[in-house]
Design a protein around this motif. Structure first.
Motif, PDB file in Angstrom:
ATOM      1  N   CYS A 146       0.827  -1.210   0.000  1.00 39.09           N
ATOM      2  CA  CYS A 146       0.000   0.000   0.000  1.00 39.09           C
ATOM      3  C   CYS A 146       0.860   1.257   0.000  1.00 39.09           C
ATOM      4  N   ARG A 200       2.028   2.023  -3.310  1.00 34.57           N
ATOM      5  CA  ARG A 200       0.922   2.149  -4.262  1.00 34.57           C
ATOM      6  C   ARG A 200       0.881   0.983  -5.247  1.00 34.57           C
ATOM      7  N   ASN A 210      -5.259   2.383  -1.037  1.00 35.53           N
ATOM      8  CA  ASN A 210      -3.938   2.101  -0.484  1.00 35.53           C
ATOM      9  C   ASN A 210      -3.795   2.677   0.924  1.00 35.53           C
TER      10      ASN A 210
END
Length: 350
Positions: free
Chosen positions: A88, A91, A100
């Motif tokens: 996350c 991204r 995210n």
């Protein structure tokens, strides 16, 4: 692998080093390793949540003498939460930023880890991997810096570089990721938000745990799995870039390809660890491009391995590996990469 990274790059690739750029290596990877697969993504999350729940269920029913086994299992599964949050932060988990950020915060909550504080600092590590004065992950000290650090900081550094390496990420967590004042603009707002989320979550969760299961319950259900998580956090991160043959480099001599491709370690762990931690140990392709989701790291690594062969640094997790790192990788020598504390003390005496 016995050939040093310096020999690999400055020898076989000395004619290419200045011309070869990381983007050229990225272009050699097939497009599919960058594709975010929603099925794989959410299957990974669901499986990881199930494993953590399974671990906590085991802690509720197991006899006391089996608790260490379930602490190890649960803490390792919680490390998988970190790896999902890690995707996350880069991204590479979802296409939408808010997804995210939301999932990253949720995965980091049980770890008491502020998402944005870690994310911004970690991206700095990727931009300056193994660059002296810039890299914020396991950067060694020069002897002259150690000399003037003062006794308390010297003791902390010695512990982190010795047999207590597995506690080092706690020092990193407490000392860096909550300090939003060192950031500016939107970064400061983001880091402050994440820190306050963790403070608020802790203010509710810990008193509730103590009220329902007591202090021993807090130790049993949170502290011990959390320490196992930090064992893996410390171990993964030190092994990724710290072995006697891999150099840290001054800014003027730093080369992106040498640092990211040849200065990153691939380390094989027991398969159950790799499964629960989503192949975070397959680290070389992650430093070639942070856009590769964790479930595609093995495929990307195979392509890099086919291209670069034994020029990549590969090893296997073992006590002997950790002993070598914690026995040798102490202070940084500009000529031979590392010197031990024993060599430093002998040098001072002479």
């Amino acid at each position: 692998m016995t050939v040093s990274i310096a020999e690999s790059v400055h020898g076989n690739y000395s004619g290419q080093k200045d011309q070869l750029q990381l983007k050229d290596i990225v272009k050699t990877l097939p497009r599919e390793v960058f594709i975010k697969d929603k099925w794989k993504t959410w299957t990974m999350v669901t499986t990881n949540v199930f494993m953590v729940v399974l671990g906590y269920w085991g802690l509720t029913i197991t006899p006391w003498f089996l608790l260490p086994l379930f602490w190890i299992f649960t803490g390792t599964a919680l490390t998988g939460f970190f790896v999902i949050g890690h995707d996350c932060g880069h991204r590479s988990f979802a296409n939408r930023r808010w997804v995210n950020d939301l999932v990253g915060h949720l995965m980091f909550l049980p770890l008491i880890y502020p998402f944005h504080g870690w994310r911004i600092g970690h991206n700095h590590h990727h931009k300056h991997t193994n660059k002296m004065g810039e890299d914020n992950a396991w950067q060694p000290w020069y002897p002259e810096d150690y000399e003037v650090a003062g006794t308390p900081m010297q003791l902390v550094y010695r512990f982190m570089r010795g047999r207590l390496w597995w506690l080092a990420s706690i020092v990193h967590w407490a000392g860096i990721h909550f300090n939003w004042r060192k950031f500016e603009g939107q970064d400061r707002k983001d880091v402050k938000f994440s820190a306050l989320v963790i403070v608020g979550f802790s203010a509710i969760t810990f008193p509730l745990l103590i009220a329902t299961v007591g202090v021993w319950g807090l130790v049993k259900f949170w502290l011990m799995p959390w320490l196992v998580y930090h064992f893996w956090m410390s171990t993964f991160t030190i092994v990724h870039h710290t072995v006697p043959e891999i150099p840290f480099t001054s800014a003027e001599n730093w080369n992106e390809v040498e640092a990211q491709l040849f200065g990153t370690v691939h380390c094989d762990y027991p398969r159950w660890v790799e499964f629960l931690c989503h192949d975070i140990n397959v680290h070389i392709p992650h430093h070639v491009s942070v856009g590769i989701p964790s479930y595609n790291l093995r495929k990307a690594y195979q392509f890099l391995k086919d291209k670069w062969g034994d020029k990549l640094y590969q090893t296997k997790f073992s006590w002997s590996l950790m002993k070598e790192i914690t026995d040798k990788c102490h202070l940084y020598d500009r000529e031979k990469f590392y010197m031990t504390f024993k060599e430093y003390n002998a040098q001072k005496v002479s």
